[in-house]
Structures are given as C-alpha cells and as structure tokens.
Design an enzyme around this catalytic site. Structure first.
Site, PDB file in Angstrom:
ATOM      1  N   GLU A  64      42.926  39.193   4.505  1.00 57.02           N
ATOM      2  CA  GLU A  64      41.802  40.124   4.581  1.00 57.02           C
ATOM      3  C   GLU A  64      42.392  41.524   4.406  1.00 57.02           C
ATOM      4  O   GLU A  64      42.417  42.058   3.316  1.00 57.02           O
ATOM      5  CB  GLU A  64      41.087  39.991   5.910  1.00 57.02           C
ATOM      6  N   GLU A  72      40.811  48.429   7.877  1.00 57.83           N
ATOM      7  CA  GLU A  72      39.392  48.207   7.614  1.00 57.83           C
ATOM      8  C   GLU A  72      38.601  49.513   7.575  1.00 57.83           C
ATOM      9  O   GLU A  72      37.674  49.741   8.369  1.00 57.83           O
ATOM     10  CB  GLU A  72      38.835  47.234   8.647  1.00 57.83           C
ATOM     11  N   HIS A  90      41.949  29.683  13.259  1.00 55.20           N
ATOM     12  CA  HIS A  90      42.794  30.013  14.406  1.00 55.20           C
ATOM     13  C   HIS A  90      42.687  31.505  14.688  1.00 55.20           C
ATOM     14  O   HIS A  90      43.418  32.310  14.097  1.00 55.20           O
ATOM     15  CB  HIS A  90      44.258  29.660  14.124  1.00 55.20           C
ATOM     16  N   GLU A 109      31.815  41.843   5.142  1.00 55.04           N
ATOM     17  CA  GLU A 109      31.197  41.695   6.458  1.00 55.04           C
ATOM     18  C   GLU A 109      30.762  43.023   7.065  1.00 55.04           C
ATOM     19  O   GLU A 109      29.874  43.062   7.925  1.00 55.04           O
ATOM     20  CB  GLU A 109      32.174  41.007   7.413  1.00 55.04           C
TER      21      GLU A 109
END
Length: 703
Positions: A501, A174, A413, A507
């Site tokens: 992802e 990320e 989850h 986000e």
C-alpha cells in the site's frame, strides 16, 4: 609537540598535493553524464547532466558515524575503475516480458588521510535515463562494526523546480500530494497522520519538473538493512539533503552496520519526455535478481473481498463490542456478537460465489480472526495470534467451499503495529495458511510500532519487511504489505512480494476528505516509481456509500475507475466494491473481469504529472491489448493512434467511456459502452470528463 605539528603539516601537504593533482572522473551513457571530483577541501562531490542541461549541480557526498570518524571529509581519492554492462533479463511478472539492463559503472576508491585511513567506495551506475549510486564499505581492519549517525548526500538542484511532494513522515505515506515550487515547500498546514517532521522535510519518490523541460525523479533502490531516506529542502538554494529515519534509542542513530556492507542506491531518473519516466526500469535494475529458487507458484491475480463494507460502515472487523478482551483466556463462544461482523461464513461464501461467477481468482477476508476488540488506541504487544478464528468463521467449511468453486481465500494479518508479536507468530501463522489452502496474505501495520520507539520506515522495520518477504516465500506464500515503507524495487529480489500500500489509496474517499482527481495522475510519477501498489480501484457506487457522511463521494467517474486497472500497475488488483454494486452494472464490470494483471508489453502513450496519463498494455501470452486513459479535474480530448496493434490483424475495440454529461462531482456514474473494429492504422478520440477516464479492450477478430 613540534614533532606532532611537523607530522600533521606533512600529512596535510601530502593530502593537498594528491587532491590537487586528481582530475574529475566521468561516466556517460547517451545523454546522461556523471562527473565525480574531490575538492581542495577533501569533500567528494558528484554532478549529473542531461545533454547540455544541468540535472544536479556539484553535490556533497559523505556519512557521519557515531564514533566521530565517518566519511564526511576530508577524503583522498586513491583509485577508480569503470566497466560497461549490457544484458537482458525476464521478470517473474511485470509490465514487460524482457528488461534491458544497460549501464556504465564508475567505482571510486576513497580513504581517510591518515596512516591507518579507513576506506570507502562510491559506485555510480549511469543509465540512459538516469543515475544510481551507493556507498560501499569494504572489509578492512579499521572498520568492522559501526553506526551511521547521518548521511550527507545532497541533490543540489539548479533552479526552483515545480515539485510533487508529500511530508517526510517517518510513519506514514498516506498523504495527498502538494504541487508547488521548491521554494514553497511547507508541511505545516497539512493535516498530519503521524507526522514527525519539520516544515521543509518531504518524502521520496520526489517528482520534479524544470522550466526548461526536464522531468526528474529522486528516490532509492534496494532498501535493505538501512532506514528510508527523506529529503530536507533548502527553500532558498533548492539543495535537497538526505535525512535518514532514526532508530528508537533516542540517540539519533540511523543504521547499525558491519563491514563489508553497502547502503541502498540513491536514484535520479531523468528525461525530457514524461512518458519515458513511467517506462523507466532503472530502479528495478538496481535490485538484485530473485533469491527464490522456484517461482512457478507465484501467480498474479485479481480479487474481491470482505473489506470495503467495513470502510463504508456497513459491517465491522470486530465480532463483539465487549471491552476488556484479552487474546488468551477469553471464551469467544460466550461473547455476544454485535450483529455487524463482516467475516461470517455466510458472507464470505457470498463473495466466493461472486468471484467464481466472474472468473476472479481470490477473495480477501478481513476481520476473520480474534483480537479486533482489543486493538484500536492500545499500544499493546499481543493483540492477534493469526490462527484463531471468530466463532462465526468456519475455517474448514470455507476451505472446502472455496476449493469447490476454484477460488482461493486471501488471508489477512493485521499486526496492530506489533511487529515483534508478528515475528514470534509467523511460523505458526504460515503453517496454518499452508494447512488450510491460503496461498497469499495481506499484512497490515496500523498504529505505533512495537518495538516501541521504532518507526515504520526505520532500519528495524525495513529489515522486518524483508524478513517477512523471505519467510512467506519459504512457505510458498505471496504477500501484500500495507502501512509498510514505500517500495524500492525489491519485488525483483522477492517476486512473491506482489504489492504494497504505502500511499494514499482509494479507501481515503470513504473515511476522509478524499483525494483530488489529479491524485491518480501523480502517483505513477511518485509512489509507483518504486513498485506496485494495492490501490483498490473499481468502486462503482460513487455517491452515498458512506453511512457516516452521506455527502461523501468518490473523486472519480465510473469509467475512470475502470481505467485505473491499466494506468496504475499492480500484479494484485482488487475489485474493491460490494458484489451488489457490481451486479447493477455488469456490462461495465466486464472490463474488470477481462483485464489482465500480468503483461508482455507496456506503452505510455501520453502523460503529464498532475494532468493526464494514457497507457496501453499487452496481455501476457495473448494478442490482446488494454488501454486506460485518465485526467485530473479538467475535461480532455485524448487522441490515440493504434499503431501498437499487430499490423494486418483486425481487433474488436470495446470502449468504456464517460457518458453524456459525466462529471466526477455532479454525474459520476454516467458511462457508455461502444464497439468498433479497428486495425493498427486506426485511431480513437477519447473524450474524458472532469475527473474522468476511459478504458478500452482490444481483442483479435477472426479472419
């Protein structure tokens, strides 16, 4: 002693004669050619060229084993064979209806130069747009169980290419991309998320551009039972060397294998045209066909969900603010609710109503299950059980209500990084899903991994993700994995594995410094080369959404948020914003409602990594086309020829464009919608604002 010396000299002499009399081996398809050779020192090498241009200079191959007898040389070439394959296949879902798999294969047989020498095969597949190769360990008496300590694969580049890279973190993907020359690679100044890497270690997929006009991507395919590959950059010679993610023992071991076995494919995609890179199916072709006997239940879909409101601080995942919570023994009905919990029955019904009104099939619900109070900052084994709802989440009532509206609820989850706990509870969790009508699940692995010491991208976790894909398939459940290893085309083998992802998503504009407008023009050339991403586009409230920082904003215009549904491919696309924000712009939301997630054809009309992308796609089973065009921080005028449309057919083009004065920094919400009738002979001129974009739908007009 003389006896042993004489035997050794005879062995060396025999090896040198064999090596010296072996000519280089080649394979070629169109402009791409591969050369394999064993040098006088016994080290095998390969090289790749594209036409007259060098892609990879002679580069080392080999592996080291924990027993000290790996295949890092010297080796003897004992034989080779070639074959040609030209076939087509149809994906369960994807960007195109049919994929051609055409390659020339060269297999070389190597052995260690001793009487009981162990054997290694290297298999090369040469495509028109690049090369894939892997190491194969045949069944043999001298090699059964073994531990890979290091892999010595190199990618020896001929020059100081422009590169698009993120740090070689073993636990996170990320990061924002850095654009630099290879000589300037340095991860030290980058704010780390979970960084465990020296300054010269970067991740794949790595995108490169040479000064003589070649586009090169280095990655891997079919990552199974092996750790992910990072790259160490020699900033002086521009040679990239493989670095495998280690296991949790602290011994430096990378992979535990048993022959017969093979590594993942190392991939090199190359072209002199940037759009061709995005159209490549090389990585997908190197994966095995679907393992699932029945795939009719797999349905790509759009969804909304209780998620963004937590990201922007409107609500919380946790039901209570109480401390000292335990999964077992806590009477949740007696806990005082914090009043901010997002996954309440009433709130979920609100999302279901919005989804049903706008023909959105799915609603994701995060924070529905007990345990969120006992997670953040705790490296704990048992946090979630994946079957116990909070008191204000009525499983039966929501099952009934969603079914009455024709909507399915997407389960969430979050494992808190405890993969062992999740594996123990998967069967019960998936049976719970089957019993209550949940057909898809989003998994998460935020935090340090348990088994302790393992990495998100190590062999143990790589196998966990594959086991999860198989286990969900056994229960006829589709899966979207977050914080997982970056994809390598395994969605061909497990088509229920819709997305991951595994990168810096939308986000980050909510809770970090955000991502530069160029970010979405780089991702398709990097992260998306291995497979779809759950990027969560579609944010309409572009400023003033983050309670913690009112100055924070999306690095995008509203029109660009629409275009991302086309330029960033996924069979699982979220309309990520809040229903009330969409209700203020229902004319623009119409594009999100209309745009498909499964396609018969895809054309990359224009592209340059870090600058712009224009993509058009044809809807599955319908003569409808959808176009997305995005730019970086620079305003651009993008001409588009409509010759992809069916000749003789008239279409209504609905154009969702940046409005007058639009700018991602100063006026991001400005957009305009126009309509015109077009044919395959028509053309459009799209004006893209700084950080902006345009989206267009083309629907047939009755004759």
């Amino acid at each position: 002693m003389r006896k042993f010396l004489l035997a050794g000299l005879l062995l060396i002499t025999a090896y040198q004669v064999e090596a010296q009399t072996t000519s280089p081996l080649t394979a070629r398809l169109d402009k791409v050619s591969l050369t394999f050779a064993v040098g006088a020192d016994g080290h095998p090498t390969y090289a790749v060229s594209f036409g007259s241009k060098t892609v990879i200079k002679p580069s080392r191959l080999g592996l080291s084993f924990a027993d000290g007898r790996g295949f890092d040389g010297p080796l003897v070439l004992t034989g080779s064979e070639t074959k040609s394959v030209d076939e087509t296949w149809q994906p369960v879902w994807g960007e195109v209806k049919t994929i051609r798999n055409h390659y020339q294969q060269l297999t070389v047989h190597l052995r260690q130069p001793d009487a009981n020498g162990r054997r290694l095969d290297v298999v090369f597949r040469v495509f028109a747009d690049g090369v894939g190769f892997r190491y194969e360990f045949p069944r043999q008496a001298g090699l059964q169980y073994f531990t890979v300590q290091d892999e010595h694969t190199e990618f020896n580049l001929p020059a100081n290419h422009k590169s698009f890279w993120i740090p070689g973190d073993y636990d996170s993907n990320e990061y924002a991309y850095t654009t630099s020359r290879l000589s300037e690679v340095n991860t030290t100044p980058i704010k780390a998320i979970e960084l465990k890497a020296p300054a010269n270690r970067i991740q794949t997929p790595l995108m490169l551009k040479s000064d003589d006009g070649l586009y090169i991507n280095i990655h891997e395919a079919a990552l199974v039972n092996y750790p992910a590959m990072m790259l160490n950059v020699d900033t002086q010679t521009f040679c990239l060397s493989s670095q495998l993610v280690p296991d949790g023992t602290g011994t430096g071991a990378k992979a535990y294998l048993q022959a017969p076995e093979h590594t993942p494919w190392r991939t090199i995609v190359v072209s002199d045209k940037a759009p061709d890179m995005l159209a490549s199916k090389l990585i997908l072709n190197l994966n095995e066909p679907s393992k699932l006997p029945d795939t009719n239940w797999i349905k790509p879909q759009k969804f909304v969900g209780v998620w963004w409101e937590m990201q922007v601080g409107k609500s919380s995942w946790n039901y209570s603010d109480s401390s000292n919570i335990r999964l077992a023994g806590t009477d949740w009905s007696k806990l005082k609710p914090n009043g901010r919990h997002g996954a309440t029955t009433a709130n979920v019904k609100r999302y279901i109503d919005f989804a049903a009104a706008h023909h959105i099939p799915g609603v994701l619900v995060e924070g529905w299950n007990v345990g969120w109070e006992d997670w953040v900052g705790n490296w704990k084994e048992d946090v979630f059980d994946f079957v116990t709802p909070y008191p204000d989440f009525d499983v039966q009532e929501l099952q009934r209500y969603a079914a009455s509206k024709g909507v399915n609820i997407i389960m969430h989850h979050e494992t808190s990084g405890s993969a062992t706990n999740y594996e123990r509870r998967q069967d019960a969790a998936y049976r719970f899903m089957n019993e209550h009508g949940y057909i898809s699940v989003k998994t998460g692995y935020v935090g340090r991994i348990i088994p302790r010491g393992e990495h998100h991208d190590g062999q143990w976790m790589v196998n966990h993700y594959v086991r999860t894909a198989q286990n969900t398939a056994d229960h006829r459940i589709m899966v979207d994995m977050h914080e997982a290893v970056r994809p390598t085309g395994l969605h061909r083998t497990y088509p229920n594995w819709l997305a991951c992802e595994s990168a810096r998503g939308n986000e980050f504009n909510a809770f970090a410094e955000g991502s530069a407008p160029e970010h979405e023009t780089i991702l398709p050339f990097t992260r998306y080369m291995g497979g779809p991403m759950d990027y969560t586009p579609g944010i309409f409230k572009l400023q003033g959404y983050a309670a913690a920082d009112p100055k924070r904003q999306m690095h995008s215009t509203l029109a660009k948020q629409l275009a991302l549904y086309v330029t960033l491919y996924s069979p699982l696309q979220m309309a990520a914003d809040l229903p009330e924000n969409y209700e203020q712009h229902l004319d623009a939301f119409q594009f999100i409602e209309d745009v498909p997630v499964d396609w018969d054809d895809t054309r990359i009309l224009a592209a340059e990594p870090g600058d712009y992308i224009t993509t058009v796609r044809k809807a599955k089973g319908r003569d409808e086309w959808y176009l997305g065009s995005i730019t970086d921080e620079q305003a651009r005028k993008q001409p588009v020829k409509l010759d992809f449309l069916t000749p003789g057919q008239r279409y209504e083009a609905i154009i969702y464009a940046d409005g007058k004065g639009a700018d991602w920094q100063t006026n991001p919400a400005a957009y305009r919608i126009s309509r015109q009738v077009v044919t395959s002979r028509s053309s459009l001129s799209l004006q893209l604002a700084p950080g902006g974009g345009a989206a267009v739908s083309f629907k047939p007009v009755a004759k």
